[in-house]
Design an enzyme around this catalytic site. Structure first.
Site, short mmCIF file in Angstrom:
data_model
loop_
_atom_site.label_atom_id
_atom_site.label_comp_id
_atom_site.label_asym_id
_atom_site.label_seq_id
_atom_site.Cartn_x
_atom_site.Cartn_y
_atom_site.Cartn_z
N CYS A 71 29.73 -5.45 21.84
CA CYS A 71 31.05 -4.96 22.24
C CYS A 71 31.70 -4.16 21.11
O CYS A 71 32.22 -4.73 20.15
CB CYS A 71 31.93 -6.15 22.63
SG CYS A 71 33.60 -5.64 23.13
N CYS A 103 35.46 -4.73 20.68
CA CYS A 103 35.78 -6.01 20.01
C CYS A 103 35.49 -5.93 18.51
O CYS A 103 36.26 -6.40 17.70
CB CYS A 103 34.95 -7.16 20.57
SG CYS A 103 34.79 -7.19 22.34
N ASP A 104 34.35 -5.37 18.17
CA ASP A 104 33.85 -5.55 16.81
C ASP A 104 33.77 -4.28 15.97
O ASP A 104 33.50 -4.35 14.77
CB ASP A 104 32.46 -6.19 16.87
CG ASP A 104 32.52 -7.57 17.51
OD1 ASP A 104 33.56 -8.23 17.37
OD2 ASP A 104 31.55 -7.97 18.17
#
Ligand code: NDP
Length: 312
Positions: A136, A139-140
């Site tokens: 992701c 997200c990261d």
């Protein structure tokens, strides 16, 4: 087989499921939740969560899901470990079999089974998961600001995530296994025209390098048969997701990829009393906060459905 009747059954324990549990338990529906095989859902495989509102300093993934869980428990949610293995939505009361040994019946079912990222399936990918390997970018990606990263895949998701990463990272290697991409032309053009994205055509991931964290990738060119190493600190896999909806096939309307269809603007499925939320019905946003929002919708839709059908 044992049987049990409950007022509201929630299947799945990611942000969508827990939010549905918080709302339905506060509404006095005494929800029973079965967590599935990965309590906490997909969030458990990301690093820290920094984009969930209300946590200005970010939050450790496990702690965040514990908070979700404790909030649901506080209002009386009954949270149990178990997998839904079979459903029967033929009658007015719906039946769900858990672990092939208990049949739960309920007039209100909330599906929050999520989706699973597809992985390459190589040993180094598993070993370095959460240590530079991620599925992701939204997200990261931030953890790799001004660094060099690689992303595998050639669909719309990979293009979108490569573009996202290119704004944060110094350089993005896009690893494409064929000599063309599956993504829509406009998305392809976007990555091709981004100066800090280098597309590695006909390339497969031989190994992700590094012992404690990602340090690089060894690529294998399936045309020239040559191997090449690139230095990166992040490795993103964007080769698709699989919604965890197999057991609902034949009962619930889905799109061709298996995502549950809900009536737009609601969590309602084609079956009365069955509601869907989170990534099981969302292939577009796939964020913890959007999943939580849709879990709230499912709880409110469920509560109203029960009230309209004579439940107090
Ligand atoms: P897709 O299934 O469309 O694409 C998956 C990609 O991963 C393909 O390029 C495939 O390669 C590649 N791939 C699969 N397995 C491997 C492997 N083992 N090694 C290397 N590469 C691999 O998935 P997406 O998640 O990209 O998209 C899913 C759906 O969502 C699509 O319909 C897409 O259009 C849509 N979507 C739309 C967006 C938008 O409109 N903004 C954004 C994101 C998704 P190959 O082509 O060689 O098979």
């Amino acid at each position: 087989m044992k049987t049990e009747k409950v007022e509201c059954l929630i299947i799945g324990s990611g942000p969508a499921g827990y939010t549905a549990a918080i709302y339905t338990s506060r509404a006095g529906l005494k929800p029973v939740m079965y967590t599935g095989s990965q309590p906490g859902g997909q969030l458990m495989i990301t690093n820290d969560v920094e984009n969930y509102p209300g946590y200005p300093k970010g939050k450790k993934k496990k702690k965040m899901m514990e908070d979700f869980k404790n909030q649901a428990l506080r209002f009386g949610s009954d949270i149990r470990f178990g997998m839904a293995t079979k459903v029967d939505f033929s009658g007015p009361t719906h039946k769900v079999v858990i672990d092939d040994n208990i049949e739960i019946s309920s007039d209100c079912i909330i599906i929050a089974t999520g989706a699973s990222a597809k992985w390459l399936g190589i040993e180094s990918e598993t070993r370095l998961n959460g240590k530079g390997v991620s599925a992701c970018a939204v997200c990261d990606g931030f953890f790799f600001k001004n660094q060099e990263v690689a992303i595998v895949g050639a669909g719309d998701t990979a293009c979108e995530e490569a573009s996202y990463l290119s704004k944060l990272c110094k350089k993005v290697y896009m690893i494409v296994r064929r000599d063309s991409m599956r993504a829509s032309i406009i998305m392809q053009e976007r990555v091709k025209n981004t100066p800090n994205i280098e597309i590695c055509w006909n390339s497969e991931t031989d190994e992700i390098l590094g012992s404690e964290e990602v340090e690089g990738v060894r690529l294998f060119n399936n045309k020239t048969k040559e191997k090449r190493e690139i230095k990166v600190s992040g490795f993103f896999v964007a080769i698709g997701h699989q919604p965890n909806t197999e057991i609902f096939k034949g009962w619930i309307d889905m799109d061709e990829s298996g995502y549950i269809k809900t009536i737009p603007g609601t969590s309602k499925t084609n079956i009365q009393g069955v509601f869907a939320c989170g990534d099981a019905q969302d292939h577009i946003y796939r964020q913890a906060v959007t999943a939580a929002g849709s879990g709230c919708m499912a709880a409110l839709d469920g509560e109203r459905y029960l009230a309209a059908n004579g439940h107090n």
